[in-house]
Write an enzyme that holds these catalytic residues in place. Sequence first.
Site, PDB file in Angstrom:
ATOM      1  N   ASP A   1      -5.156  18.147   9.336  1.00  0.00           N
ATOM      2  CA  ASP A   1      -6.507  17.665   9.347  1.00  0.00           C
ATOM      3  C   ASP A   1      -6.668  17.108   7.928  1.00  0.00           C
ATOM      4  OD1 ASP A   1      -6.958  18.783  11.670  1.00  0.00           O
ATOM      5  OD2 ASP A   1      -8.469  20.218  11.119  1.00  0.00           O
TER       6      ASP A   1
ATOM      7  N   HIS B   1      -7.110   7.439  12.494  1.00  0.00           N
ATOM      8  CA  HIS B   1      -8.314   6.924  11.896  1.00  0.00           C
ATOM      9  C   HIS B   1      -7.933   5.862  10.797  1.00  0.00           C
ATOM     10  CE1 HIS B   1      -6.845   9.882   9.071  1.00  0.00           C
ATOM     11  NE2 HIS B   1      -7.432   9.203   7.880  1.00  0.00           N
TER      12      HIS B   1
ATOM     13  N   HIS C   1      -3.873   5.544  10.823  1.00  0.00           N
ATOM     14  CA  HIS C   1      -2.729   6.316  10.682  1.00  0.00           C
ATOM     15  C   HIS C   1      -3.220   7.496  11.615  1.00  0.00           C
ATOM     16  CE1 HIS C   1      -4.962   7.044   7.071  1.00  0.00           C
ATOM     17  NE2 HIS C   1      -4.697   8.168   7.278  1.00  0.00           N
TER      18      HIS C   1
ATOM     19  N   HIS D   1       0.728  -1.188  -0.072  1.00  0.00           N
ATOM     20  CA  HIS D   1      -0.197  -0.027   0.130  1.00  0.00           C
ATOM     21  C   HIS D   1       1.066   1.368   0.143  1.00  0.00           C
ATOM     22  CE1 HIS D   1      -3.838   1.981   0.438  1.00  0.00           C
ATOM     23  NE2 HIS D   1      -3.362   2.764   1.260  1.00  0.00           N
TER      24      HIS D   1
END
Length: 385
Positions: free
Chosen positions: A306, A336, A300, A263
């Site tokens: 943000d 998240h 992560h 990934h």
Amino acid sequence: MPHYHKLGNVPHKRHTQFRKPDGTLYSEQLFSTEGFSSNSTLLYHCHPPTEIVKVDEPYNVAPRVAEEKMLKHRSFQGFNIQPQDDYLQSRKPVLVNSDCHIVLAAPRQSMTDYFYKNADADELLFIHEGAGVLHTQYGQLPFGYGDYLMVPRGTIYQIKFTTTENRLFIVESFSPIRYPKRYLSQYGQLLEHAPYCERDIRQPQNLETIDEAGDFLIRIKKKGVMYPIHYAHHPFDVVGWDGCEYPFAFSIHDFEPITGRVHQPPPVHQTFEAHNFVVCSFCPRLFDYHPQAIPAPYNHSNIDSDEVLYYVDGDFMSRKHVTRGMITLHPGGIPHGPHPGAVEKSIGAKETKELAVMVDTFHPLQITQEALEIEDERYTMSWAE
């Protein structure tokens, strides 16, 4: 940021006499950024671009901030922004800070009785639904689904839609929007490893010189205030221009994804950068091809930024209940990642058809009143399902 381009007629040397057929002078205008120290363009007008004939009362258009500080994951249904006829009235800021404003718009009608200039910010308009032509002093830029329109601050423009169902995701940047530095040679050419090249950049075309006298209203935004200013001549009275500062279009469908055996991190999706934020494009692509690869993104903690994701189309295997036009905000400071079950489900998948735009800001975003009105309050606890 764009490379040198020219349309129409310009004199052999800059800042020299350039006369009309009747012997009078064209009016030269320098359009420059960062004072006189960065990119610029020279435009040649039939009339001086300074002839103000009337000034109306200014009015406030500053975002209505509802929450200045917060630390929880949020989600907003962007298509719940209600359509409005007028382009400027349809623009609703939803997430803002001192570096950028993220705006949703659903205009039904073209701009006909006024022109618009953002004197503070570069504007990056992503066309989610709709089509038309962006008209500027530099010429015309046809646009459609998936196009980014990059409009430098100070550009006077009108948008003419060929559709009534239009959805725009807009980023207003208070610093210049650029190509990422790592994509460029020391001389400014896009390099071989960049996910797009100069051929993908669409420059203005069909320069139309409109030499008309009258009363031409330009709505100019500066520091959260709109100033209606009337000029004596049509602002698109340009007979020629040349330089490196002008609007351009780039289609998200021309972004070539970078993939790997495992990934890849979000920076491989980066499309543009500005001071304290970046814009990324998530496009259809093959998944990782290591035999033990996990296609779903890992959890992560974006401690320093943000993360805003605007969902355009396709299937998103890391999220449940994704809708077109949905916005997620994952603030810096808490981790998240994929929703429960998404990691295991992703194993063995060969490709994704997702299409999304991401904005990562390095200063916290504030939430506006318009954002609260379209918020899905269930999202914060959705990882516990």
